[in-house]
Scaffold this motif. Structure first.
Motif, PDB file in Angstrom:
ATOM      1  N   HIS A 284     -27.370  20.372  38.433  1.00 24.76           N
ATOM      2  CA  HIS A 284     -26.094  21.040  37.940  1.00 24.76           C
ATOM      3  C   HIS A 284     -26.571  22.379  37.158  1.00 24.76           C
ATOM      4  N   LEU A 285     -27.941  22.639  37.000  1.00 21.82           N
ATOM      5  CA  LEU A 285     -28.427  23.927  36.533  1.00 21.82           C
ATOM      6  C   LEU A 285     -28.214  24.897  37.497  1.00 21.82           C
ATOM      7  N   PHE A 286     -28.034  24.492  38.858  1.00 20.96           N
ATOM      8  CA  PHE A 286     -28.087  25.693  39.743  1.00 20.96           C
ATOM      9  C   PHE A 286     -26.539  25.902  40.248  1.00 20.96           C
TER      10      PHE A 286
ATOM     11  N   ARG B 206     -18.699  21.792  41.273  1.00 23.58           N
ATOM     12  CA  ARG B 206     -19.728  21.014  40.785  1.00 23.58           C
ATOM     13  C   ARG B 206     -19.142  19.355  40.929  1.00 23.58           C
TER      14      ARG B 206
ATOM     15  N   LEU C 174     -36.953  21.784  45.265  1.00 25.86           N
ATOM     16  CA  LEU C 174     -36.511  20.491  44.842  1.00 25.86           C
ATOM     17  C   LEU C 174     -35.647  20.024  45.458  1.00 25.86           C
TER      18      LEU C 174
ATOM     19  N   ASP D 170     -29.944  15.554  35.258  1.00 30.87           N
ATOM     20  CA  ASP D 170     -29.373  15.821  36.657  1.00 30.87           C
ATOM     21  C   ASP D 170     -29.422  17.333  36.835  1.00 30.87           C
ATOM     22  N   LEU D 171     -30.628  17.712  37.354  1.00 28.37           N
ATOM     23  CA  LEU D 171     -30.925  19.274  37.294  1.00 28.37           C
ATOM     24  C   LEU D 171     -30.114  19.847  38.347  1.00 28.37           C
TER      25      LEU D 171
ATOM     26  N   GLY E 258     -23.205  27.227  39.476  1.00 22.78           N
ATOM     27  CA  GLY E 258     -22.515  28.423  38.694  1.00 22.78           C
ATOM     28  C   GLY E 258     -23.833  29.382  38.205  1.00 22.78           C
TER      29      GLY E 258
ATOM     30  N   THR F 271     -29.609  33.016  40.370  1.00 19.37           N
ATOM     31  CA  THR F 271     -30.621  33.395  39.612  1.00 19.37           C
ATOM     32  C   THR F 271     -31.682  32.498  39.055  1.00 19.37           C
ATOM     33  N   LEU F 272     -31.480  31.326  39.560  1.00 18.08           N
ATOM     34  CA  LEU F 272     -32.617  30.233  39.128  1.00 18.08           C
ATOM     35  C   LEU F 272     -33.197  29.445  40.406  1.00 18.08           C
TER      36      LEU F 272
ATOM     37  N   LYS G 243     -33.869  30.970  32.196  1.00 16.25           N
ATOM     38  CA  LYS G 243     -34.087  31.823  33.224  1.00 16.25           C
ATOM     39  C   LYS G 243     -35.724  32.239  33.204  1.00 16.25           C
TER      40      LYS G 243
ATOM     41  N   LEU H 222     -36.852  27.000  44.506  1.00 16.57           N
ATOM     42  CA  LEU H 222     -37.161  27.346  43.171  1.00 16.57           C
ATOM     43  C   LEU H 222     -38.014  29.040  43.515  1.00 16.57           C
TER      44      LEU H 222
ATOM     45  N   THR I 109     -21.247  29.618  42.652  1.00 13.60           N
ATOM     46  CA  THR I 109     -20.118  30.178  41.639  1.00 13.60           C
ATOM     47  C   THR I 109     -19.472  29.291  41.125  1.00 13.60           C
ATOM     48  N   ASN I 110     -19.713  27.758  41.411  1.00 11.35           N
ATOM     49  CA  ASN I 110     -18.703  26.637  41.170  1.00 11.35           C
ATOM     50  C   ASN I 110     -17.199  27.039  41.404  1.00 11.35           C
TER      51      ASN I 110
END
Lengths: 468, 468
Positions: free
Chosen positions: A193-195, A160, A176, A190-191, A197, A201-202, A446, A170, A146-147
């Motif tokens: 950071h995708l996760f 973050r 990963l 820098d993947l 927040g 869902t990812l 997504k 994944l 949720t950051n």
């Protein structure tokens, strides 16, 4: 479709060593901050990342949805589940694997609570640099997903910014592994950071490297009454820039909030300056508590006229400091004054706060002359928490309230969700107020990572093309 | 294929108001830090984000590759261009659009130099909290695209952590506008982080909201000789945790580096303690310069025995402080001692630094008995810069050197590229040392956003499926 008993048996075979509760066992348990959390067919508590991966593969094979849960303290319905879904509970993965005091980093499993990490770091004179009221229950994995922000974000950043490395399972079950322990890495996208927040869902966060800071000095607490947020920000600006001390908290409460909490807790205005339109709580650190107290006193008397301070007191005992913090932290008493009152969590840039509060106060009155907002929050980063003094309203009315709170926020550079996420409860707001290009790109990402919409479907970006 | 004259004329028609240099004009200009920067067919300097979007659409329509350039101070070949490519130069988009002192945020166009932002913020007693030697030329857009670090990152984070909002032109010409001015936003996937460190391969940064911090206090500088990095880290740990002061820099130089720079600049060991195996430069801030000097002196004498300090001096004049900083910052003299010496930029977790330096020193000697590394860097975040004392070696030899420097780095949580990016020069390292799952996912994201591999092709993730 597999029968219920079969499902649990199959889960048991597929995820070795996991604790599993079926829907009957779930029904008797505490679902945490959200009644919707335990609507699932079963809860699975894997013992390690391989177990999470096995569970993900199992659900992918069966066409089942999987929802990750940490401390279940989320406030936006991000962990809510429905009858056909499986919960991946990270509670058994709560090991603090390492504290490295020389690199100032902690390696923790996702289910570690914030309080447990704070305690383990403190042994080395270190701290994760992030703090929030749910510290005893909220987990590092949930805070990443949720950051999370909290009281110290204005100085140390959000979750973050505390994150150095991440391990994620994944949607296809692969791991990963990017468990960097260093702050500086420009080694490709820098993947991780995708996760942050993404609310599960990812991918499902299983392990993290968290930055630690040295704890130094002792602090003192003050409460200051001002006529508005601008005046309070003037005070904050002074202490932020004051060399030799370090600002640890700058919390604001508007009169309506503070007086309602004070009344409920039995604090009276003889103890605290409760009559001012705004109350600012400062915590300032210095080499000693005496120096911190002195710096607060000197700073406030120097600022008194120019910042239009109405009233103010530096806590002279631990007891006084505690009373000040109870006023601010026991905000949940507000939630109990009404039945599920509409509650919001917005970010507003510093200079725009007073105009925002005035605008929403008027906008709410235009909907219902009895409506007024309880407002408090983290002044130094502009994060305001707002509850409306009414029971859970019907959908149309709720939308009208949202429109008042979110209209124009994006244009001034604010955010309709500061630190609670989108989950289910802010899906409408997301669709109506987030940048359309951002929404399209988010859906595409997504679909790229989770083409069958298996992980936490329906949250943030909404249901996928094939609703399960 | 369009002829060269036609191309320039068409560019002129398609990107209104842009300055355009053809390949002849490029040939006579300064390409910046990398000779390969000006290999393109033409350079286009749009005057705004709409111009960048028009240029992107033009290149997409013509099947041309587009490479964004900022200050051309990159050190990994991220902005190198070849004959068929077009450069998108952000130099004309250098407006500081707003400094908001109450929200402590700056809104700048991507071509703004760091120094220009520092100066504009200083007028309000604020600072972007990031600093590096190329400050006069490097641009905010370039710093975002490489996730720049520098001297103060250990305290304030890298460029990623200074970034509040971003505007990016996507490979299809659309604008992603996420110009949030607040620190806290958990309003869905925070896509701006995808573009941080992506070196212009996923989009072209046109505008940013940058966080500013108040400048407080005055500082003093010390240089300390220690036997190793562990001892220097002990000193750093003390000052990091010391209340009442604030550490602004903690730079380390190994003897080989410091003595070579000192010899070239004509600094002798009468002036500075140049004989120790490691030299630590500290800058400490306090309410006054006198207090900062005193805190350094007291701290160092208290630590002398327990931290095994060999030698040390607190600068007693501005002149002495300048000499100390020249020793550290004029590192490019090392690059001029050899012809394109192999240079590296790694992150190593604090506790592992001495073992790492010992290991690479031995490993390099095993390749060639005359090889030795010049090592210096940012101790508090473990970022080491390393040059080898040899002219640009043949490819196989270069690879052997890389293997010595990068082997095992990922396993201990370090990074083979700390703050310079991947570009072209670290492509090999990326393929051999980055996590394979991360590489696969990165390629998939590149293909999703830029399916025809138009933006900065060949950088970071390598050439796309259809090489242009």
């Amino acid at each position: 479709m597999t029968g219920h008993g079969d499902l649990v048996a199959e889960l048991r075979r597929s995820v070795s060593g996991a604790v599993i509760w079926d829907r009957n066992e779930l029904a008797g348990r505490d679902p945490g901050f959200d009644d919707r959390n335990f609507g699932a067919a079963a809860l699975v508590r894997p013992r390690d990342a391989e177990g999470v991966s096995a569970l993900v593969r199992f659900c992918a094979g069966k066409g089942l949805s999987l929802v990750a849960q940490g401390g279940r303290t989320g406030l936006a319905g991000g962990a809510a589940t429905t009858a056909g879904q499986i919960i991946c509970d990270l509670g058994a993965m709560n090991r603090i694997e390492e504290i490295d005091p020389r690199a100032r980093v902690a390696i923790v499993q996702a289910g570690t609570t914030l309080a447990a990490l704070q305690e383990a770091a403190a042994v080395h004179g270190l701290d994760p640099g992030i703090d929030l009221a749910a510290r005893g229950s909220c987990t590092i994995g949930g805070m990443i997903s949720t950051n999370a922000g909290g009281i110290m974000a204005f100085r140390n950043g959000t979750m973050r910014h505390r994150l150095l490395g991440l391990e994620v399972v994944l949607p296809d079950g692969r791991l990963l592994r990017d468990l960097t322990r260093v702050l500086k890495t420009s080694a490709g996208y820098d993947l991780k950071h995708l996760f942050v927040g993404a609310e599960g869902t990812l991918g499902i966060v299983t392990r993290a490297a968290i930055r630690l800071d040295p704890i130094g000095g002792s602090s003192a607490t003050a409460i200051i009454g001002t006529k508005d947020a601008a005046s309070a920000l003037h005070v904050v600006g002074h202490f932020l820039g004051r060399a030799g001390t370090s600002l640890r908290a700058a919390e604001i409460m508007w009169h309506g909030f503070a007086s309602a909490v004070a009344r409920t807790l039995g604090i009276d205005s003889g103890e605290l300056p409760l009559d001012a339109p705004c109350l600012l709580v400062l915590e300032l650190a210095a080499p000693t508590a005496e120096e911190a107290t002195q710096a607060l006193e000197q700073g406030l008397s120097a600022l008194w006229a120019e910042a239009d301070i109405i009233d103010g007191a530096v806590a002279m005992s631990l007891e006084q400091a505690r009373t000040i913090w109870r006023l601010r932290e026991e905000s949940e008493v507000i939630e109990r004054l009404h039945d599920h009152p509409p509650s919001f969590d917005v970010s507003v840039p510093g200079g725009a706060i007073d105009a925002y509060v005035t605008r929403i106060t008027e906008g709410l009155k235009a909907i219902d002359a009895d409506y007024s907002p309880y407002v408090f929050g983290h002044l130094a980063d502009g994060n305001l928490h707002i509850s409306i003094n009414t029971d859970n309203p019907p959908r149309e009315r709720y939308r009208a309230i949202e429109d008042v709170l979110y209209a124009g926020l994006q244009e001034i550079g604010g955010s309709f969700s500061a630190e609670h996420g989108v989950g289910l409860d802010k899906r409408d707001a997301y669709e109506r107020h987030a940048d359309p290009v951002k929404q399209q790109l988010s859906r595409a990402i997504k679909a790229l990572l989770d083409p069958s919409d298996m992980l936490n479907p329906g949250k943030i970006v909404g249901p996928g093309p094939e609703t399960r």
